[in-house]
Write a protein that holds these residues in place. Structure first.
Motif, PDB file in Angstrom:
ATOM      1  N   TYR A 238      26.248  35.728  -8.726  1.00 42.11           N
ATOM      2  CA  TYR A 238      25.139  36.302  -9.837  1.00 42.11           C
ATOM      3  C   TYR A 238      25.728  37.270 -10.684  1.00 42.11           C
ATOM      4  N   ALA A 239      26.933  37.809 -10.388  1.00 43.28           N
ATOM      5  CA  ALA A 239      27.707  38.700 -11.171  1.00 43.28           C
ATOM      6  C   ALA A 239      29.225  38.626 -10.995  1.00 43.28           C
ATOM      7  N   GLN A 240      29.897  39.336 -11.666  1.00 42.69           N
ATOM      8  CA  GLN A 240      31.325  39.614 -11.613  1.00 42.69           C
ATOM      9  C   GLN A 240      31.874  40.805 -11.414  1.00 42.69           C
ATOM     10  N   LEU A 241      31.470  41.387 -10.325  1.00 44.73           N
ATOM     11  CA  LEU A 241      31.648  42.920 -10.260  1.00 44.73           C
ATOM     12  C   LEU A 241      33.102  43.246 -10.013  1.00 44.73           C
ATOM     13  N   GLY A 242      33.569  42.319  -9.358  1.00 44.56           N
ATOM     14  CA  GLY A 242      35.316  42.379  -9.132  1.00 44.56           C
ATOM     15  C   GLY A 242      36.318  42.672 -10.369  1.00 44.56           C
ATOM     16  N   GLU A 243      35.688  41.715 -11.259  1.00 44.11           N
ATOM     17  CA  GLU A 243      36.387  41.713 -12.590  1.00 44.11           C
ATOM     18  C   GLU A 243      36.027  43.107 -13.341  1.00 44.11           C
ATOM     19  N   LEU A 244      34.692  43.472 -13.397  1.00 45.21           N
ATOM     20  CA  LEU A 244      34.274  44.605 -14.031  1.00 45.21           C
ATOM     21  C   LEU A 244      35.067  45.953 -13.413  1.00 45.21           C
ATOM     22  N   THR A 245      35.234  45.931 -12.110  1.00 47.30           N
ATOM     23  CA  THR A 245      36.080  46.944 -11.347  1.00 47.30           C
ATOM     24  C   THR A 245      37.378  47.073 -11.809  1.00 47.30           C
ATOM     25  N   GLY A 246      37.956  45.928 -11.967  1.00 52.05           N
ATOM     26  CA  GLY A 246      39.416  45.918 -12.185  1.00 52.05           C
ATOM     27  C   GLY A 246      39.276  46.329 -13.710  1.00 52.05           C
ATOM     28  N   ASP A 247      38.660  45.969 -14.597  1.00 57.03           N
ATOM     29  CA  ASP A 247      38.663  46.564 -16.073  1.00 57.03           C
ATOM     30  C   ASP A 247      38.554  48.306 -15.893  1.00 57.03           C
ATOM     31  N   ALA A 248      37.576  48.475 -15.190  1.00 63.20           N
ATOM     32  CA  ALA A 248      37.403  49.755 -15.163  1.00 63.20           C
ATOM     33  C   ALA A 248      38.531  50.700 -14.660  1.00 63.20           C
ATOM     34  N   VAL A 249      38.950  50.059 -13.857  1.00 61.85           N
ATOM     35  CA  VAL A 249      40.162  51.102 -12.959  1.00 61.85           C
ATOM     36  C   VAL A 249      41.202  50.807 -14.046  1.00 61.85           C
ATOM     37  N   LYS A 250      41.513  49.681 -14.644  1.00 66.05           N
ATOM     38  CA  LYS A 250      42.653  49.720 -15.854  1.00 66.05           C
ATOM     39  C   LYS A 250      42.502  50.815 -16.846  1.00 66.05           C
ATOM     40  N   ALA A 251      41.183  50.664 -17.314  1.00 60.87           N
ATOM     41  CA  ALA A 251      40.890  51.692 -18.298  1.00 60.87           C
ATOM     42  C   ALA A 251      41.008  53.279 -17.920  1.00 60.87           C
ATOM     43  N   TYR A 252      40.732  53.742 -16.576  1.00 61.58           N
ATOM     44  CA  TYR A 252      40.831  54.802 -16.202  1.00 61.58           C
ATOM     45  C   TYR A 252      42.371  55.143 -16.009  1.00 61.58           C
ATOM     46  N   ALA A 253      43.172  54.281 -15.420  1.00 59.89           N
ATOM     47  CA  ALA A 253      44.475  54.628 -15.296  1.00 59.89           C
ATOM     48  C   ALA A 253      45.345  54.963 -16.640  1.00 59.89           C
ATOM     49  N   GLU A 254      44.957  54.199 -17.666  1.00 58.27           N
ATOM     50  CA  GLU A 254      45.500  54.167 -19.008  1.00 58.27           C
ATOM     51  C   GLU A 254      45.090  55.604 -19.636  1.00 58.27           C
ATOM     52  N   GLU A 255      43.903  56.167 -19.434  1.00 55.87           N
ATOM     53  CA  GLU A 255      43.522  57.154 -19.658  1.00 55.87           C
ATOM     54  C   GLU A 255      44.232  58.461 -19.121  1.00 55.87           C
ATOM     55  N   VAL A 256      44.280  58.248 -17.911  1.00 54.79           N
ATOM     56  CA  VAL A 256      45.091  59.476 -16.988  1.00 54.79           C
ATOM     57  C   VAL A 256      46.249  59.559 -17.537  1.00 54.79           C
ATOM     58  N   ARG A 257      47.144  58.457 -17.725  1.00 54.72           N
ATOM     59  CA  ARG A 257      48.485  58.442 -18.252  1.00 54.72           C
ATOM     60  C   ARG A 257      48.934  58.848 -19.562  1.00 54.72           C
ATOM     61  N   THR A 258      47.698  58.702 -20.570  1.00 55.34           N
ATOM     62  CA  THR A 258      47.871  59.325 -21.654  1.00 55.34           C
ATOM     63  C   THR A 258      47.215  60.489 -22.027  1.00 55.34           C
ATOM     64  N   ARG A 259      46.734  61.044 -21.008  1.00 55.24           N
ATOM     65  CA  ARG A 259      45.993  62.411 -20.856  1.00 55.24           C
ATOM     66  C   ARG A 259      44.808  62.483 -21.664  1.00 55.24           C
ATOM     67  N   ALA A 260      44.073  61.247 -21.819  1.00 56.14           N
ATOM     68  CA  ALA A 260      42.864  61.207 -22.587  1.00 56.14           C
ATOM     69  C   ALA A 260      41.647  61.492 -21.614  1.00 56.14           C
ATOM     70  N   PHE A 261      41.994  61.455 -20.261  1.00 59.04           N
ATOM     71  CA  PHE A 261      41.130  61.914 -19.440  1.00 59.04           C
ATOM     72  C   PHE A 261      41.549  62.957 -18.567  1.00 59.04           C
ATOM     73  N   PRO A 262      40.850  64.171 -18.036  1.00 62.03           N
ATOM     74  CA  PRO A 262      39.660  64.418 -18.556  1.00 62.03           C
ATOM     75  C   PRO A 262      39.498  64.973 -19.776  1.00 62.03           C
ATOM     76  N   GLU A 263      38.409  64.755 -20.612  1.00 64.90           N
ATOM     77  CA  GLU A 263      38.182  65.416 -22.076  1.00 64.90           C
ATOM     78  C   GLU A 263      37.313  66.791 -21.546  1.00 64.90           C
TER      79      GLU A 263
END
Length: 270
Positions: A238-263
C-alpha cells in the motif's frame, strides 16, 4: 471544562462477536509509534513472532525468544487504546505441555498487558487451547502454514491442497471447539478458506487465504514496503516506504558531505 472521553478497548469476545459481520481489520506492530498509527484503524494489533525476521534480521521465527516478545509487547501496549492486543507465543514456549503453555502465556499477559495470546497448531494443540481458555487466557489459533513448523513443511508452501484439505478442516473445527476466539488461516487455497469460514463458529482471519474470511491480517512492514527482503504473493504493498527512506537517507548523506546541513535554522546561537 472539557471532559475527555475514555476509549473502550476491544476484547476477545468483541472480536468473536464480529463473526459474519463487518470484516475484522488486523495488522502487526512491534513498536510504540507504529502501534499508535494502527490503533485508530485496526480491530486487532498482533505482536507477531515475525518480529525476529522484520526487526532483528533473523532467518526465521524459530530463534525468537519469550523475552523478545515481552519487550515488543510492552512497546506496542503503550501505543494502543482501542485495538485488541494479541501477542504470539514463540517457538518452544508452549508445545511441551499445557502446563508449560499456561506458565508462559500468563507471563506474557502479565508483563505486556495483552488481552490474548496466539499459538500455532490445530488438532494436536486443541487440548492446550482448552487448558488455557479454561484458566482465563484467551487464545487466537493459527493453522495452515504455521511458520514455526516451516522445517517440517519443507518451506513456506501453500497448505490444504488436495487430500490435505480434510486435515485443515479438522484443525479449524478442533481449535474452535477448544475455545479459541478466532483462528488465523495462512496460505490456504481460497475455496478451502471460504469453506472453513462457513463451517466454524469463530472468526477466520486470512493471510494468503480468501476475501471471504471474517478478517484479514498482514505484516505491517510488508504492506508498507519497509521490509523488502522478500514479498509473498499474498502481500499487497500500500506504500513504498522503504524506497522513500532510502531516498531520504541519500539526500541527508549528500547534504552532510557538502556541509549543506545543518543550516542556520537547525543550529543555536551563543
Amino acid at each position: 471544562m472539557s471532559v475527555s472521553r475514555q476509549i473502550k478497548a476491544l476484547t476477545p469476545p468483541d472480536i468473536a462477536a464480529q463473526k459474519g459481520q463487518a470484516p475484522i481489520v488486523c495488522l502487526t506492530a512491534y513498536t510504540t509509534p507504529m502501534a499508535q498509527q494502527l490503533d485508530e484503524h485496526c480491530d486487532v494489533v498482533l505482536v507477531g513472532d515475525s518480529v525476529g525476521m522484520v526487526m532483528h534480521g533473523l532467518p526465521s521465527t524459530l530463534e525468537v525468544t519469550l523475552d523478545m516478545m515481552v519487550m515488543h509487547g510492552k512497546a506496542v501496549r503503550r501505543g494502543l487504546q482501542k485495538a485488541l492486543l494479541v501477542v504470539d507465543m514463540p517457538f518452544g514456549s508452549y508445545e511441551e505441555s499445557p502446563q508449560q503453555a499456561f506458565k508462559n502465556a500468563a507471563h506474557l499477559m502479565r508483563e505486556t498487558g495483552c488481552a490474548a495470546v496466539k499459538l500455532e497448531g490445530g488438532v494436536h494443540m486443541a487440548g492446550t487451547i482448552e487448558f488455557l481458555v479454561a484458566r482465563g487466557i484467551p487464545v487466537m489459533a493459527h493453522i495452515g502454514l504455521t511458520p514455526q513448523g516451516v522445517n517440517g513443511f519443507g518451506g513456506y508452501k501453500v497448505q490444504g491442497r488436495g487430500a490435505a484439505a480434510d486435515k485443515l478442516r479438522a484443525d479449524a473445527k478442533a481449535v474452535a471447539a477448544a475455545g479459541a476466539f478466532a483462528v488465523v488461516l495462512e496460505k490456504v487455497p481460497a475455496e478451502l478458506a471460504e469453506d472453513i469460514t462457513k463451517a466454524i463458529s469463530i472468526p477466520s482471519i486470512g493471510i494468503g487465504a480468501s476475501a471471504a474470511c471474517d478478517g484479514q491480517i498482514l505484516v505491517v512492514d510488508d504492506m508498507l514496503g519497509i521490509f523488502t527482503q522478500f514479498k509473498p504473493k499474498f502481500v499487497k504493498r500500500y506504500a513504498q516506504l522503504g524506497e522513500l527512506t532510502g531516498d531520504a537517507v541519500k539526500a541527508y548523506a549528500e547534504e552532510v558531505r557538502t556541509r549543506a546541513f545543518p543550516e542556520p535554522q537547525h543550529t543555536f546561537k551563543s
